[in-house]
Design an enzyme around this catalytic site. Structure first.
Site, PDB file in Angstrom:
ATOM      1  N   CYS A 357       0.798  -1.234   0.000  1.00 13.20           N
ATOM      2  CA  CYS A 357       0.000   0.000   0.000  1.00 13.20           C
ATOM      3  C   CYS A 357       0.829   1.280   0.000  1.00 13.20           C
ATOM      4  O   CYS A 357       0.535   2.198  -0.784  1.00 13.20           O
ATOM      5  CB  CYS A 357      -0.978   0.029   1.176  1.00 13.20           C
ATOM      6  SG  CYS A 357      -1.189  -1.507   2.052  1.00 13.20           S
ATOM      7  N   ARG A 386       6.767 -11.283   5.357  1.00 15.24           N
ATOM      8  CA  ARG A 386       6.272 -11.090   6.719  1.00 15.24           C
ATOM      9  C   ARG A 386       6.900 -12.119   7.623  1.00 15.24           C
ATOM     10  O   ARG A 386       6.942 -13.303   7.288  1.00 15.24           O
ATOM     11  CB  ARG A 386       4.744 -11.213   6.755  1.00 15.24           C
ATOM     12  CG  ARG A 386       4.086 -10.133   5.922  1.00 15.24           C
ATOM     13  CD  ARG A 386       2.589 -10.170   6.018  1.00 15.24           C
ATOM     14  NE  ARG A 386       2.027  -9.179   5.093  1.00 15.24           N
ATOM     15  CZ  ARG A 386       0.739  -9.061   4.815  1.00 15.24           C
ATOM     16  NH1 ARG A 386      -0.133  -9.875   5.403  1.00 15.24           N
ATOM     17  NH2 ARG A 386       0.312  -8.158   3.977  1.00 15.24           N
ATOM     18  N   GLN A 404       1.087 -10.943  -3.305  1.00 17.92           N
ATOM     19  CA  GLN A 404      -0.328 -10.574  -3.231  1.00 17.92           C
ATOM     20  C   GLN A 404      -0.814 -10.108  -4.594  1.00 17.92           C
ATOM     21  O   GLN A 404      -0.076  -9.465  -5.331  1.00 17.92           O
ATOM     22  CB  GLN A 404      -0.511  -9.426  -2.244  1.00 17.92           C
ATOM     23  CG  GLN A 404      -0.231  -9.808  -0.813  1.00 17.92           C
ATOM     24  CD  GLN A 404      -0.525  -8.645   0.107  1.00 17.92           C
ATOM     25  OE1 GLN A 404       0.040  -7.567  -0.049  1.00 17.92           O
ATOM     26  NE2 GLN A 404      -1.414  -8.845   1.053  1.00 17.92           N
ATOM     27  N   ASP A 406      -2.577  -7.577  -5.358  1.00 17.35           N
ATOM     28  CA  ASP A 406      -2.946  -6.463  -4.505  1.00 17.35           C
ATOM     29  C   ASP A 406      -3.423  -5.285  -5.334  1.00 17.35           C
ATOM     30  O   ASP A 406      -2.791  -4.929  -6.323  1.00 17.35           O
ATOM     31  CB  ASP A 406      -1.695  -6.041  -3.713  1.00 17.35           C
ATOM     32  CG  ASP A 406      -2.042  -5.398  -2.394  1.00 17.35           C
ATOM     33  OD1 ASP A 406      -3.236  -5.295  -2.079  1.00 17.35           O
ATOM     34  OD2 ASP A 406      -1.103  -5.003  -1.679  1.00 17.35           O
ATOM     35  N   HIS A 408      -5.194  -1.207  -4.942  1.00 13.08           N
ATOM     36  CA  HIS A 408      -5.666  -0.095  -4.138  1.00 13.08           C
ATOM     37  C   HIS A 408      -6.486   0.803  -5.026  1.00 13.08           C
ATOM     38  O   HIS A 408      -6.055   1.157  -6.119  1.00 13.08           O
ATOM     39  CB  HIS A 408      -4.490   0.637  -3.497  1.00 13.08           C
ATOM     40  CG  HIS A 408      -3.779  -0.247  -2.522  1.00 13.08           C
ATOM     41  ND1 HIS A 408      -2.648  -0.953  -2.860  1.00 13.08           N
ATOM     42  CD2 HIS A 408      -4.099  -0.606  -1.253  1.00 13.08           C
ATOM     43  CE1 HIS A 408      -2.291  -1.691  -1.818  1.00 13.08           C
ATOM     44  NE2 HIS A 408      -3.144  -1.506  -0.832  1.00 13.08           N
ATOM     45  N   LYS A 489     -14.483  -3.652   6.880  1.00 16.93           N
ATOM     46  CA  LYS A 489     -13.997  -4.582   5.856  1.00 16.93           C
ATOM     47  C   LYS A 489     -15.015  -5.683   5.593  1.00 16.93           C
ATOM     48  O   LYS A 489     -15.780  -6.058   6.473  1.00 16.93           O
ATOM     49  CB  LYS A 489     -12.668  -5.153   6.383  1.00 16.93           C
ATOM     50  CG  LYS A 489     -12.352  -6.579   6.042  1.00 16.93           C
ATOM     51  CD  LYS A 489     -11.075  -7.016   6.706  1.00 16.93           C
ATOM     52  CE  LYS A 489     -11.357  -8.206   7.625  1.00 16.93           C
ATOM     53  NZ  LYS A 489     -10.160  -8.826   8.146  1.00 16.93           N
ATOM     54  N   HIS A 535      -8.446  -1.097   0.022  1.00 15.81           N
ATOM     55  CA  HIS A 535      -7.446  -2.147  -0.228  1.00 15.81           C
ATOM     56  C   HIS A 535      -8.215  -3.401  -0.601  1.00 15.81           C
ATOM     57  O   HIS A 535      -9.245  -3.700  -0.010  1.00 15.81           O
ATOM     58  CB  HIS A 535      -6.675  -2.555   1.018  1.00 15.81           C
ATOM     59  CG  HIS A 535      -6.041  -1.467   1.782  1.00 15.81           C
ATOM     60  ND1 HIS A 535      -4.683  -1.302   1.819  1.00 15.81           N
ATOM     61  CD2 HIS A 535      -6.563  -0.513   2.584  1.00 15.81           C
ATOM     62  CE1 HIS A 535      -4.395  -0.300   2.622  1.00 15.81           C
ATOM     63  NE2 HIS A 535      -5.515   0.202   3.099  1.00 15.81           N
TER      64      HIS A 535
HETATM   65 ZN   LIG Z   1      -3.153  -2.346   0.998  1.00 14.68          ZN
END
Ligand SMILES: [Zn+2]
Ligand SMILES: [Zn+2]
Length: 662
Positions: A357, A386, A404, A406, A408, A489, A535
């Protein structure tokens, strides 16, 4: 005896004052615990005038937890009977079972579990009552002087760690005595309760395995021995659970990953860091390629960002304040030293990224943004690292390095409702394309103790998520107060082929990061406004989704994902050239086809193809060659003969294109 008035399961009753729920529910064997004025309590609890009592069935979530936790007690009692010098840790219920941590004189082995199980059966048969006894800290410390771990818990009672709180949480310190047939205590354990009325209410249980576990989860503490067990309301349910476990083990992606040569975790690289082999690489690329196409159709823009960054970025994003434990420690670069070895100039700290992000926010911020550009949807297959505790690592579904899918999304407040709605539809449809069809949604709402942003923004976003979720006609589970502090979420939970639930996609509204990064756009009226940020990871991570699909399909991927879609198996060597040519034509047509040119006999080749779970076996013998045809043998053993080559190619291409399973 005087009478009191109580409400039982919605009905007003007048009962004798010494009646307890266990008497009131005596006729219903399913009721093993109860709620009194909304709080879960033992059936032996004294009632007072005006109490509202609800029976809790053994099959409900609360009932199962109490059954399993009570079984953990019985296990601990049995362990101390069989191995007198064993010290007790904690014994909470967990999903589908329970555990108890012990400090034994000798490490447990599988034979010990059998011994402990038979001691447990005796205790259950005796029907020992669980009796609650309130005690004081001083008394408990004296009584439990021989149990150092319990004494430590007494010191931390109150809102301790989740698991420890099963033992000592709550306002009163209590010990539970197990009463023998003569009514005298035969065993006691420090516990908050509640428990089953007696041990005879444990219908079916099994001890599963042992594991090492640090006391209270910290490697600074002594290593204890954990025994896992399971308990169910009936023998049938226990059997069904054990069958499910056996089926899950057959499908375990870690095992299939090796058998199908998909990926591995070389020790030389380190825990939780996988390499994908060529066959796994094909599956992964097919997954990614399709995802990329679908995202392009939905107007996502593709970006890339580096794997490491200076600490400042994660200070701005706040990750270093609230997520540092989950990050790999920093690399210190460009440090300068004095001759005596002391630091002359402090180095620069660089971190591996645990999230993408902040990078996307920098892309957003790289120039001024106008309302005309919104919604701006930035997508990246972003690899993150991680530092997961080694105890929670699990193949590629829980790894330390993963990629990910991912994205945004930056939009105006007005666009948020529409954006969330179309996003959820997109997410669910894409998951369906990969073969998952059974979903429910979970909506996590504001934790009133811990949140940033305006109440009105939260309400608006939560309402938008709720509306989007409701429009899907799927079961919606409310996770009240479960949101992260920065926004509400929705998570998509998917059930796999054997009914297990996996958390897949999440759609997370964020009120914090746009503020921290001072993101802005110029609105229609020329004012500077803050965008809403969403996200969203659809697979979660490619690795995790790969693992889930491997287990869902038990390694028998649908042709569009299968590493090898068709394998040529000649009936005898003489047909190798003919079949080799067919396979070549298939490859030209874009099919992942191979010829098994090994020295193995045909039957062995068929078995190998079955082991590799290849969707199409393409077989050719004399008649096929004469007719310019092939025969198909499918994974289910069915065979189709005399298919003209062009038709064979068309059939495979069709199922690949339509992403159907065969
Ligand atoms: Zn994010
Ligand atoms: Zn207990």
């Amino acid at each position: 005896m005087s009478q009191i008035s109580v409400t039982v399961d919605g009905k007003q009753l007048s009962v004798e004052a010494d009646q307890r729920p266990t008497h009131i529910f005596a006729d219903n064997k399913e009721i093993v615990v109860c709620k009194i004025n909304g709080v879960l309590k033992d059936l032996w609890t004294d009632l007072s005038e005006g109490d509202v009592v609800e029976g809790v069935s053994i099959s409900s979530a609360d009932g199962l937890a109490v059954l399993r936790h009570s079984t953990a007690h019985v296990m601990a009692q049995a362990v101390q009977e069989v191995y007198a010098n064993t010290r007790l840790g904690i014994g909470p219920p967990i999903k589908d079972g329970f555990y108890y941590d012990f400090d034994p004189e000798n490490t447990f082995n599988p034979d010990d579990l059998t011994k402990i199980e038979s001691a447990m059966r005796k205790i259950i048969k005796e029907g020992q009552r669980f009796r609650r006894r309130v005690t004081t800290e001083a008394e408990a410390l004296k009584e439990l002087a021989h149990e150092p771990y319990k004494c430590e818990l007494i010191g931390i009672k109150g809102p301790a760690g989740e698991e420890a709180s099963v033992e000592v949480g709550g306002s009163e310190l209590t010990i539970y005595d197990n009463l023998g047939r003569d009514g005298n205590p035969v065993w006691s354990d420090l516990c908050r309760g509640p428990h089953l009325p007696s041990t005879k209410h444990i219908p079916a249980f099994k001890l599963m395995r042992t594991a090492a576990a640090y006391w209270r989860g910290s490697e600074k503490n002594p290593m204890l021995q954990r025994i896992y067990g399971t308990a169910w309301p009936s023998q049938d349910e226990l059997n069904a659970y054990l069958e499910l476990l056996a089926e899950a083990e057959k499908r375990d992606h870690r095992r299939l990953g090796t058998e199908l040569d998909l990926f591995s975790f070389p020790e030389e690289i380190g825990s939780g860091l996988a390499v994908f082999h060529p066959k796994g690489g094909i599956v992964r690329r097919a997954m990614e390629d399709y995802s990329r196409i679908r995202h392009e159709e939905e107007a996502y823009e593709f970006v890339y960002s580096p794997h490491i960054t200076k600490a400042a970025l994660f200070e701005t994003s706040g990750h270093l304040q609230w997520y540092a434990d989950g990050m790999y420690p920093p690399m210190i670069l460009d440090e300068e030293y004095n001759a005596d070895g002391t630091v002359k100039r402090a180095g620069q700290q660089y971190y591996m990224k645990p999230m993408n992000c902040p990078f996307h926010n920098l892309i957003y911020k790289s120039r001024g943004r106008s309302y005309r550009e919104l919604p701006l949807r930035l997508f990246e297959f972003g690899t993150v690292y991680r530092y997961e505790k080694s105890g929670v690592l699990h193949g590629i579904t829980r790894a330390r390095g993963f990629t990910q899918d991912d994205a945004h999304i930056y939009c105006t407040k007005e666009q948020m409702v529409g954006e969330l709605d179309s996003l959820l539809t997109f997410v669910l449809n894409l998951l369906r394309d990969y073969g998952l069809n059974d979903f429910y949604l979970e909506l996590s709402t504001k934790n009133d103790e811990k949140f940033v942003g305006e109440d009105s923004d939260w309400e608006e976003a939560t309402e938008a998520l709720r509306k989007a979720a409701t429009a899907q006609n799927l079961e919606l589970v409310l996770d009240e107060g479960g949101a992260a502090f920065y926004g509400p979420k929705i998570s998509v939970q998917a059930k796999d082929a054997i009914g297990r639930t996996w958390q897949m996609s999440t759609i997370q509204v964020d009120f914090q990061l746009p503020q921290r990064f001072e993101l802005e756009f110029s609105a229609t009226d020329g004012t500077r406004q803050r965008p809403v940020m969403i996200h969203r990871a659809l697979f979660g991570s490619i690795e995790r989704f790969f693992g889930v699909l491997t287990e869902h399909y038990s390694g028998a991927f649908p042709p569009w994902l299968a590493p090898v879609q068709a394998i040529g198996i000649p009936v005898a060597d003489t047909f190798s050239d003919y079949l080799g040519d067919v396979i070549k034509q298939m490859r030209k047509a874009g099919i992942r086809a191979e010829l098994d040119a090994s020295d193995d006999r045909m039957q062995k080749k068929v078995r190998n193809a079955q082991m590799q779970k290849i969707p199409f076996m393409v077989i050719a013998g004399e008649e096929d060659q004469k007719a310019g045809a092939v025969s198909f043998r499918y994974r289910n053993g069915e065979q189709k003969n005399g298919i003209p080559i062009a038709d064979a190619i068309a059939e495979i291409k069709k199922v690949v294109q339509e992403r159907t399973q065969v």
